[in-house]
Motif scaffolding. Sequence first.
Motif, PDB file in Angstrom:
ATOM      1  N   ASP A 110      13.298  -1.467 -53.817  1.00  8.61           N
ATOM      2  CA  ASP A 110      12.485  -1.106 -52.069  1.00  8.61           C
ATOM      3  C   ASP A 110      11.280  -1.908 -52.598  1.00  8.61           C
ATOM      4  O   ASP A 110      10.818  -2.785 -51.804  1.00  8.61           O
ATOM      5  CB  ASP A 110      12.418   0.128 -51.860  1.00  8.61           C
ATOM      6  N   PHE A 125      11.477  -5.638 -52.842  1.00  8.38           N
ATOM      7  CA  PHE A 125      11.569  -6.563 -51.765  1.00  8.38           C
ATOM      8  C   PHE A 125      10.373  -6.422 -50.549  1.00  8.38           C
ATOM      9  O   PHE A 125      10.095  -7.002 -49.783  1.00  8.38           O
ATOM     10  CB  PHE A 125      12.831  -6.152 -51.082  1.00  8.38           C
ATOM     11  N   ALA A 126       9.643  -5.319 -50.979  1.00  9.43           N
ATOM     12  CA  ALA A 126       8.395  -5.126 -49.792  1.00  9.43           C
ATOM     13  C   ALA A 126       7.659  -6.326 -49.665  1.00  9.43           C
ATOM     14  O   ALA A 126       7.540  -6.647 -48.391  1.00  9.43           O
ATOM     15  CB  ALA A 126       7.620  -3.760 -50.394  1.00  9.43           C
ATOM     16  N   CYS A 159       9.001  -9.127 -46.748  1.00  9.49           N
ATOM     17  CA  CYS A 159       9.365  -8.725 -45.439  1.00  9.49           C
ATOM     18  C   CYS A 159       9.147  -9.902 -44.444  1.00  9.49           C
ATOM     19  O   CYS A 159       9.940  -9.791 -43.294  1.00  9.49           O
ATOM     20  CB  CYS A 159       8.971  -7.370 -45.033  1.00  9.49           C
ATOM     21  N   SER A 160       8.433 -10.703 -44.709  1.00 10.24           N
ATOM     22  CA  SER A 160       8.115 -11.783 -43.577  1.00 10.24           C
ATOM     23  C   SER A 160       8.828 -13.092 -44.137  1.00 10.24           C
ATOM     24  O   SER A 160       8.394 -14.233 -43.627  1.00 10.24           O
ATOM     25  CB  SER A 160       6.823 -11.992 -43.603  1.00 10.24           C
ATOM     26  N   ALA A 214      15.648 -13.228 -44.926  1.00 10.01           N
ATOM     27  CA  ALA A 214      16.678 -12.814 -43.919  1.00 10.01           C
ATOM     28  C   ALA A 214      17.956 -13.702 -43.571  1.00 10.01           C
ATOM     29  O   ALA A 214      18.910 -13.169 -43.477  1.00 10.01           O
ATOM     30  CB  ALA A 214      15.594 -12.748 -42.691  1.00 10.01           C
ATOM     31  N   TYR A 217      18.106  -3.960 -45.750  1.00 10.60           N
ATOM     32  CA  TYR A 217      16.721  -4.696 -46.023  1.00 10.60           C
ATOM     33  C   TYR A 217      16.543  -5.547 -44.755  1.00 10.60           C
ATOM     34  O   TYR A 217      15.385  -6.055 -44.534  1.00 10.60           O
ATOM     35  CB  TYR A 217      16.800  -5.476 -47.184  1.00 10.60           C
ATOM     36  N   ARG A 231      14.374  -3.558 -42.590  1.00 10.36           N
ATOM     37  CA  ARG A 231      13.066  -3.508 -42.814  1.00 10.36           C
ATOM     38  C   ARG A 231      12.295  -5.041 -42.919  1.00 10.36           C
ATOM     39  O   ARG A 231      11.024  -4.738 -43.165  1.00 10.36           O
ATOM     40  CB  ARG A 231      13.047  -3.019 -44.398  1.00 10.36           C
ATOM     41  N   MET A 232      13.040  -5.826 -42.341  1.00  6.01           N
ATOM     42  CA  MET A 232      12.300  -7.265 -42.174  1.00  6.01           C
ATOM     43  C   MET A 232      11.355  -7.012 -40.936  1.00  6.01           C
ATOM     44  O   MET A 232      11.299  -6.315 -40.160  1.00  6.01           O
ATOM     45  CB  MET A 232      13.318  -8.268 -42.139  1.00  6.01           C
ATOM     46  N   ASP A 233      10.208  -8.060 -41.052  1.00 13.17           N
ATOM     47  CA  ASP A 233       9.290  -8.326 -39.970  1.00 13.17           C
ATOM     48  C   ASP A 233      10.120  -8.665 -38.841  1.00 13.17           C
ATOM     49  O   ASP A 233      11.024  -9.342 -38.757  1.00 13.17           O
ATOM     50  CB  ASP A 233       8.676  -9.177 -40.508  1.00 13.17           C
TER      51      ASP A 233
END
Length: 118
Positions: free
Chosen positions: A42, A45-46, A49-50, A55, A79, A82-84
Amino acid sequence: MYITSFEQLAPLAPFQNGHWNQEHLYQYLVHSCNKNLSSEIDAYFAPFCSDRALAELLFSFLLDDDYDGSDSQMGAAYYLRRMDREVLRSCEALLRKAQENEVFWKRPFPNDEHLQWL
C-alpha cells in the motif's frame, strides 16, 4: 514465486527508471493480497495514485481473461479504487466495463457505490 517478506519483494519494484514493468507489477498485485505484505505494498503504491499509466495497467489485469481468478485481479480492483478520481474519470469507459462484471470482487467499486463523481 514464494515471498515471505517485503524485503524479498522490493527488488521487483514495478516502477523503475520511469517505466512500469508489467511482470513485476503482477507480483506486487498478487502479493498485495497477503496481509503480511499489504501495508508495505500500500505504501509503495500511494505516491502513484495520480498515474494514468498505472491505472491503465491495473485495468489491463482486471479486464484480461488470462488473469481470471488470479489475486492480481483482486489487487488491481483494490488499487483502482484508491486511484485519483480525475485519473479514473479519464478512464471512464474502462471503469464502467469493470463495474459491469458479475463477480463482486472484480469491481473497483462494489455495488456501484460512490460513482456519482463520474
